[in-house]
Design a protein around this motif. Structure first.
Motif, PDB file in Angstrom:
ATOM      1  N   ALA A   1      -8.384  -1.799   0.181  1.00 20.25           N
ATOM      2  CA  ALA A   1      -7.704  -1.068   1.277  1.00 20.25           C
ATOM      3  C   ALA A   1      -8.548  -0.202   2.147  1.00 20.25           C
ATOM      4  O   ALA A   1      -8.710  -0.121   3.237  1.00 20.25           O
ATOM      5  CB  ALA A   1      -6.336  -0.595   0.631  1.00 20.25           C
TER       6      ALA A   1
ATOM      7  N   ALA B   1       2.838  -0.561  -2.166  1.00 20.94           N
ATOM      8  CA  ALA B   1       2.645  -1.029  -0.660  1.00 20.94           C
ATOM      9  C   ALA B   1       2.485   0.268   0.406  1.00 20.94           C
ATOM     10  O   ALA B   1       1.303   0.228   1.128  1.00 20.94           O
ATOM     11  CB  ALA B   1       4.101  -1.617   0.049  1.00 20.94           C
ATOM     12  N   VAL B   2       3.246   1.285   0.010  1.00 18.96           N
ATOM     13  CA  VAL B   2       2.775   2.655   0.784  1.00 18.96           C
ATOM     14  C   VAL B   2       1.361   3.055   0.480  1.00 18.96           C
ATOM     15  O   VAL B   2       0.673   3.360   1.375  1.00 18.96           O
ATOM     16  CB  VAL B   2       3.720   3.610   0.342  1.00 18.96           C
TER      17      VAL B   2
ATOM     18  N   LEU C   1      -1.032   1.103   2.364  1.00 14.85           N
ATOM     19  CA  LEU C   1      -1.237   1.453   3.695  1.00 14.85           C
ATOM     20  C   LEU C   1      -1.879   2.978   4.071  1.00 14.85           C
ATOM     21  O   LEU C   1      -2.743   2.799   4.822  1.00 14.85           O
ATOM     22  CB  LEU C   1       0.145   1.594   4.309  1.00 14.85           C
TER      23      LEU C   1
ATOM     24  N   PHE D   1      -5.463   2.271   3.617  1.00 21.56           N
ATOM     25  CA  PHE D   1      -6.361   1.529   4.685  1.00 21.56           C
ATOM     26  C   PHE D   1      -6.158   2.723   5.943  1.00 21.56           C
ATOM     27  O   PHE D   1      -7.458   2.778   6.710  1.00 21.56           O
ATOM     28  CB  PHE D   1      -5.387   0.563   5.144  1.00 21.56           C
TER      29      PHE D   1
ATOM     30  N   SER E   1      -3.033  11.408   5.055  1.00 23.05           N
ATOM     31  CA  SER E   1      -3.079  10.232   4.360  1.00 23.05           C
ATOM     32  C   SER E   1      -3.458  10.247   2.885  1.00 23.05           C
ATOM     33  O   SER E   1      -2.959   9.627   2.150  1.00 23.05           O
ATOM     34  CB  SER E   1      -3.888   9.123   5.308  1.00 23.05           C
TER      35      SER E   1
END
Length: 399
Positions: free
Chosen positions: A245, A291-292, A295, A298, A280
């Motif tokens: 990611a 999933a979070v 993200l 990334f 982040s």
């Protein structure tokens, strides 16, 4: 740099599986970056005195020895903590050996006219290697297993090593070899004094050092534990995706940065990139949803490359021409050498309070530091002095 990062991915996974020690993971980060802080000037002096091609080859040889040593220990199932400490230490010394020599060789290859572009490309490729290597390492770990993957990794160093034997660059091919100063503590102090009044250079150097000191990329060493806590502790597709990611975000940033008009370099934008990066990373630290987490990694990869390339470009643009090389050297020591201490804040701290808390607290601490530096950068210019206590024309007050 990709092979360097691949070795870290595989070795981090194996030491986590065998020892379950955040402290050892923290030492892996410290041993990788501390030599950059302590020995960069000495390594640069060696590159000035000897052929940089040969120094790079020595570094590549040490990298290959480390990969082969890991492979033998994995194959024989005899890995002990002291083995890991020694290999991590040798790996760190290999990194500091090749880095300054490679920068000098790039100077020889590109020449003065294209040096600015070459430095930007080298910085971009270095960050992409640091972030993209974990993705490739995760795939190799998934498909080949740790033993075969680490042996194959040693082969990645060979093309550069062999090319350097006859590469037409280096001291013997220089028409007019430039006189370079040998690195010393006095040189560092003199450079720092000369840039003290240059607000952009000072702020970018400080914020780069702060990001490396407090967070850096130390969370990569703790990724196996994050994967396990997210419910995907096996060497499978999900762990590889976590590793990839960051790399995918960096790749996206690299493409956007090359597009015309995208994220043009300016100090305010650089600070905002770091501020969002803090959120982040902090969000990833506390996330319990896979999933979070993907993200957020990334986004972190995107911001990491965008800030790193922008900060170095700003320093190069605003550095005085006559000391530009020394200023960039000081910036690199700050940005890369300070990463050694992130192994303490995130890794060693993780052994005390858990890696989630250590990374979250580190992100908050970095946010506070960044906001303070942002305020320093944005403060009004001091009035120009005409004398003691007067204002008008004349030199600016010293910082």
């Amino acid at each position: 740099m990709m092979a360097d990062s691949i070795e870290h991915v595989i070795s981090y996974w194996m030491i986590f599986e065998k020892f379950k020690s955040p402290a050892l993971g923290g030492y892996a980060v410290i041993s990788h970056w501390l030599p950059f802080l302590l020995f960069s000037l000495m390594s640069g002096a060696l590159a000035d005195r000897f052929d940089p091609r040969r120094i790079i080859q020595v570094g590549m040889g040490l990298f290959m020895v480390c990969s082969l040593a890991w492979g033998v220990l994995f194959f024989t199932d005899t890995l002990q903590v002291w083995h890991a400490v020694v290999i991590f230490s040798v790996h760190g010394m290999a990194g500091v050996l090749w880095a300054p020599a490679s920068q000098i060789l790039v100077h020889d290859i590109a020449g003065r006219d294209q040096l600015h572009s070459a430095v930007r490309l080298l910085a971009m490729s270095r960050v992409l290697g640091l972030l993209g290597g974990p993705a490739v390492g995760g795939v190799m770990l998934l498909f080949f297993g740790p033993m075969l993957a680490i042996f194959l990794n040693a082969l990645i160093y060979l093309p550069l090593t062999l090319w350097l034997w006859r590469a037409p660059y280096g001291p013997a091919f220089r028409a007019d070899p430039p006189a370079r100063e040998k690195g010393s503590l006095a040189s560092i102090v003199a450079t720092a004094r000369e840039i003290a009044g240059n607000r952009v250079v000072v702020s970018m150097t400080l914020v780069a050092g702060a990001t490396s000191f407090v967070v850096g990329n130390a969370y990569q060493a703790q990724m196996p534990e994050f994967a396990a806590d997210l419910g995907h502790g096996d060497t499978d597709f999900y762990y590889s995706m976590l590793l990839g990611a960051n790399a995918l975000g960096a790749l996206a940033a690299g493409i956007i940065l090359e597009m015309r008009g995208a994220l043009q370099a300016n100090p305010r934008m650089a600070f905002w990139l770091v501020i969002i990066w803090c959120f982040s990373i902090g969000g990833f630290a506390v996330s319990n949803i896979y999933a979070v987490s993907l993200l957020l990694l990334f986004i972190a990869g995107f911001l990491n490359l965008a800030f790193g390339a922008m900060a170095q470009a700003l320093v190069q643009i605003h550095a005085p021409q006559n000391i530009r090389g020394r200023v960039l050297g000081l910036f690199n020591m700050s940005m890369h050498g300070m990463r050694a201490f992130s192994g303490v804040t995130v890794g060693m701290g993780g052994s005390l309070v858990g890696v989630h808390w250590s990374l979250a607290v580190s992100a908050v601490a970095l946010l506070v530091i960044t906001l303070g530096l942002f305020a320093y950068e944005m403060r009004p210019e001091m009035p120009k002095a005409t004398g003691w206590g007067g204002t008008g024309t004349g030199d600016k007050w010293p910082l």
